[in-house]
Design a protein around this motif. Structure first.
Motif, PDB file in Angstrom:
ATOM      1  N   ARG A   1       0.810  -1.227   0.176  1.00 28.94           N
ATOM      2  CA  ARG A   1       0.120   0.019   0.147  1.00 28.94           C
ATOM      3  C   ARG A   1       1.011   1.155   0.091  1.00 28.94           C
ATOM      4  O   ARG A   1       0.512   2.235  -0.828  1.00 28.94           O
TER       5      ARG A   1
ATOM      6  N   ALA B   1      -6.035  -2.729  -4.826  1.00 28.13           N
ATOM      7  CA  ALA B   1      -6.550  -2.404  -3.224  1.00 28.13           C
ATOM      8  C   ALA B   1      -7.666  -3.167  -3.001  1.00 28.13           C
ATOM      9  O   ALA B   1      -7.525  -3.457  -1.558  1.00 28.13           O
TER      10      ALA B   1
ATOM     11  N   LEU C   1      -5.878  -6.540  -1.456  1.00 24.79           N
ATOM     12  CA  LEU C   1      -5.162  -6.127  -0.352  1.00 24.79           C
ATOM     13  C   LEU C   1      -6.060  -6.118   0.901  1.00 24.79           C
ATOM     14  O   LEU C   1      -5.743  -6.718   2.055  1.00 24.79           O
TER      15      LEU C   1
END
Length: 129
Positions: free
Chosen positions: A63, A80, A83
């Motif tokens: 990130r 994203a 994750l």
């Protein structure tokens, strides 16, 4: 725009080779960098299997890297979401595969564990063939 390989990201994040880490840092800080989703996938695998990074450390590192100025991910939204799913207990590769299956009725897999966790984290059903 310049594309980078997994080893550049790994050197940048681990600093395990001081010369290469410095070169990676200068390249990345220069911006205008493209990162393919396959490179992010391989970076996660290398950090986990080769460097014994925990899932939390990998998520934080990727990130932070993705949020650097001048970094463009091939599919930032997909990474994203993946994750986020890793934080909830899903394997990163499975999270990417499942993310790519958005809009499909079913993701076919023999992985029963994936089916259980996907039921909580995705609208795509996971079923055995």
């Amino acid at each position: 725009m310049r594309a980078i390989d997994t080893n550049v990201i790994v050197r940048f994040l681990t600093g395990d080779d001081p010369d290469q880490a410095g070169r990676a840092r200068r390249l990345i800080q220069g911006g205008d960098i493209f990162v393919a989703t396959s490179v992010v996938l391989e970076s996660e695998w290398v950090l986990r299997s080769g460097y014994d990074f925990s899932a939390e450390r990998i998520v934080n590192a990727l990130r932070a890297f993705a949020g650097l100025p001048g970094i463009t991910l091939e599919d930032g939204a997909l990474v994203a979401r993946a994750l986020n799913r890793v934080e909830a207990g899903m394997d990163f590769a499975d999270a990417l595969h499942l993310g790519r299956a958005d809009g499909c009725s079913t993701f076919m897999s023999f992985d029963l564990k994936l089916g259980g966790i996907a039921a909580r984290l995705s609208d795509v059903e996971v079923a055995a063939p």
